[in-house]
Design a protein around this motif. Structure first.
Motif, PDB file in Angstrom:
ATOM      1  N   ARG A 186      98.471 -24.627 -80.743  1.00 15.44           N
ATOM      2  CA  ARG A 186      97.310 -25.276 -81.364  1.00 15.44           C
ATOM      3  C   ARG A 186      97.542 -26.774 -81.309  1.00 15.44           C
ATOM      4  NH1 ARG A 186      97.759 -25.641 -87.751  1.00 15.44           N
ATOM      5  NH2 ARG A 186     100.019 -25.583 -88.016  1.00 15.44           N
ATOM      6  N   LEU A 187      96.430 -27.523 -81.293  1.00  9.54           N
ATOM      7  CA  LEU A 187      96.562 -28.975 -81.254  1.00  9.54           C
ATOM      8  C   LEU A 187      95.339 -29.646 -81.870  1.00  9.54           C
ATOM      9  CD1 LEU A 187      94.544 -30.327 -78.913  1.00  9.54           C
ATOM     10  CD2 LEU A 187      96.271 -29.482 -77.363  1.00  9.54           C
ATOM     11  N   THR A 188      95.544 -30.894 -82.262  1.00  9.93           N
ATOM     12  CA  THR A 188      94.453 -31.767 -82.664  1.00  9.93           C
ATOM     13  C   THR A 188      94.776 -33.164 -82.152  1.00  9.93           C
ATOM     14  OG1 THR A 188      93.006 -32.427 -84.498  1.00  9.93           O
ATOM     15  CG2 THR A 188      95.372 -32.455 -84.920  1.00  9.93           C
ATOM     16  N   MET A 297      91.378 -30.395 -73.898  1.00  6.82           N
ATOM     17  CA  MET A 297      91.356 -29.890 -75.275  1.00  6.82           C
ATOM     18  C   MET A 297      91.655 -31.009 -76.281  1.00  6.82           C
ATOM     19  SD  MET A 297      90.332 -26.811 -75.143  1.00  6.82           S
ATOM     20  CE  MET A 297      89.318 -27.404 -73.766  1.00  6.82           C
ATOM     21  N   ALA A 298      92.511 -31.959 -75.896  1.00  2.00           N
ATOM     22  CA  ALA A 298      92.760 -33.113 -76.769  1.00  2.00           C
ATOM     23  C   ALA A 298      91.492 -33.943 -76.921  1.00  2.00           C
ATOM     24  CB  ALA A 298      93.900 -33.960 -76.212  1.00  2.00           C
ATOM     25  N   GLU A 299      90.770 -34.139 -75.825  1.00  8.40           N
ATOM     26  CA  GLU A 299      89.504 -34.875 -75.890  1.00  8.40           C
ATOM     27  C   GLU A 299      88.496 -34.132 -76.765  1.00  8.40           C
ATOM     28  OE1 GLU A 299      89.462 -37.173 -71.576  1.00  8.40           O
ATOM     29  OE2 GLU A 299      88.830 -35.077 -71.657  1.00  8.40           O
ATOM     30  N   LYS A 300      88.453 -32.827 -76.633  1.00  8.17           N
ATOM     31  CA  LYS A 300      87.535 -32.022 -77.448  1.00  8.17           C
ATOM     32  C   LYS A 300      87.903 -32.106 -78.928  1.00  8.17           C
ATOM     33  CE  LYS A 300      85.783 -27.268 -77.948  1.00  8.17           C
ATOM     34  NZ  LYS A 300      85.846 -25.880 -77.402  1.00  8.17           N
ATOM     35  N   ALA A 302      89.497 -34.512 -80.432  1.00 13.19           N
ATOM     36  CA  ALA A 302      89.184 -35.848 -80.941  1.00 13.19           C
ATOM     37  C   ALA A 302      87.687 -36.018 -81.179  1.00 13.19           C
ATOM     38  CB  ALA A 302      89.690 -36.905 -79.961  1.00 13.19           C
ATOM     39  N   THR A 303      86.881 -35.466 -80.303  1.00 15.14           N
ATOM     40  CA  THR A 303      85.425 -35.585 -80.431  1.00 15.14           C
ATOM     41  C   THR A 303      84.903 -34.794 -81.624  1.00 15.14           C
ATOM     42  OG1 THR A 303      85.171 -35.887 -78.040  1.00 15.14           O
ATOM     43  CG2 THR A 303      83.215 -35.180 -79.258  1.00 15.14           C
ATOM     44  N   LEU A 304      85.445 -33.585 -81.794  1.00 16.62           N
ATOM     45  CA  LEU A 304      84.959 -32.694 -82.859  1.00 16.62           C
ATOM     46  C   LEU A 304      85.730 -32.845 -84.168  1.00 16.62           C
ATOM     47  CD1 LEU A 304      84.401 -29.409 -80.790  1.00 16.62           C
ATOM     48  CD2 LEU A 304      82.722 -31.178 -81.387  1.00 16.62           C
ATOM     49  N   ASN A 305      86.802 -33.634 -84.128  1.00 14.35           N
ATOM     50  CA  ASN A 305      87.631 -33.826 -85.327  1.00 14.35           C
ATOM     51  C   ASN A 305      88.097 -32.472 -85.875  1.00 14.35           C
ATOM     52  OD1 ASN A 305      88.952 -35.221 -87.371  1.00 14.35           O
ATOM     53  ND2 ASN A 305      87.161 -35.179 -88.743  1.00 14.35           N
ATOM     54  N   THR A 306      88.756 -31.713 -84.999  1.00 13.85           N
ATOM     55  CA  THR A 306      89.138 -30.342 -85.385  1.00 13.85           C
ATOM     56  C   THR A 306      90.447 -29.953 -84.697  1.00 13.85           C
ATOM     57  OG1 THR A 306      88.317 -28.087 -85.563  1.00 13.85           O
ATOM     58  CG2 THR A 306      87.910 -29.223 -83.475  1.00 13.85           C
TER      59      THR A 306
END
Length: 310
Positions: A186-188, A297-300, A302-306
């Motif tokens: 998992r990552l954010t 996924m890191a970009e996603k 960051a964009t969704l803050n999730t």
């Protein structure tokens, strides 16, 4: 090594990294041609890949043009039924896309830091460690200082549409994290274009993840540090390991060891692996695709803050 005038190499792209590959391979004793639309001071130089394949007939092709041009170069090699060896500069593509069907003898992606002796030592320690608690990675350097002969604003690093940005430029960290500590679970992330640099690409990113072997991995990368840094701190169950890839040192529980390391050494080892065939360390297409997925996924995140689950 197959050091012979009959083993010919073609480097596609003659920017800073293409020039490095060309010089290193020449110093190893191989005949090297290039593909470049702009270079007039190197021979043999071809204006396009098709002409180079027909006239030079290489055994080994190094794709070192802009990231957003990698796929087309691979597609041409596949279409022309090239059967030699192919090394693609990192990252594999700007965005994930299936690799064209091909007949290459071998293909790999140029994450050359895998050949750094300090990262190999760290990997050996982690392989034998029962528990990795935390990993902290920091890499940063000032983009305008990267290429002394090029206006940074015109470099592909500065331009999102050409595949630039810290997540892709500095994706070595994302590759070796998964090479050493296993795939992420998992990552954010948080990141983007935050500075006053005259660029359109992202200049700062921080990623937090859990991997198969590490409970907590933090990765920070930027285009901003006036004093370049490339450091790793790892806490395992019974040791603290610090690796400094700028000053070529490893410190284990306060005991520091500095190695004599030439920057070309990782490129030499990478090419030797491709040419001789000792390929276990080389980054595979699958692994490079996983790194691209990590970037997206890191970009996603960051964009969704999730958080993103694997």
């Amino acid at each position: 090594m197959e050091q012979s005038p009959n083993f010919k190499i073609l480097v596609v792209g003659y920017g800073s990294i293409g020039q490095r590959h060309t010089r290193v391979l020449q110093e190893l004793g191989y005949p090297v041609a290039i593909v470049s639309r702009h270079s007039r001071n190197y021979s043999p130089c071809y204006p396009n890949l098709e002409e180079a394949l027909l006239d030079w007939n290489p055994d080994y092709v190094v794709i070192a043009n802009r990231t957003n041009e990698h796929y087309r170069s691979l597609a041409i090699l596949a279409e022309k039924q090239f059967k030699g060896r192919v090394l693609i500069e990192k990252p594999l593509f700007a965005k994930y896309i299936d690799v064209p069907q091909h007949q290459f003898a071998h293909v790999a992606v140029a994450y050359n830091l895998r050949f750094h002796p300090l990262l190999q030592q760290l990997k050996s320690i982690i392989t034998n460690s029962p528990k990795v608690i935390s990993v902290h990675i920091y890499t940063g350097s000032y983009l305008p200082n990267w290429r002394s002969t090029t206006d940074y604003r015109q470099s592909y690093s500065a331009l999102t549409e050409q595949g630039g940005g810290v997540l892709r430029d500095l994706s070595h960290e994302l590759d070796y994290v998964q090479w050493i500590f296993g795939d992420w679970k998992r990552l954010t992330a948080i990141g983007g274009k935050f500075s006053d640099l005259a660029i359109t690409s992202d200049d700062v990113y921080s990623i937090l993840m859990e991997t198969e072997k590490a409970f907590l991995v933090s990765i920070h990368m930027n285009y901003l540090d006036k004093i370049p840094r490339r450091e790793i701190i790892v806490n395992v169950s019974d040791q603290t390991i610090q690796v400094d890839l700028i000053n070529n040192s490893i410190t284990i529980d306060g005991h520091k060891n500095v190695i004599n390391h030439n920057r070309d050494a990782t490129y030499i080892a990478e090419h030797q692996a491709m040419i001789v065939g000792h390929r276990s360390i080389l980054c595979t297409l699958k692994e490079a695709s996983q790194t691209l997925e990590t970037i997206e996924m890191a970009e996603k995140a960051a964009t969704l803050n999730t958080w993103i689950q694997q």
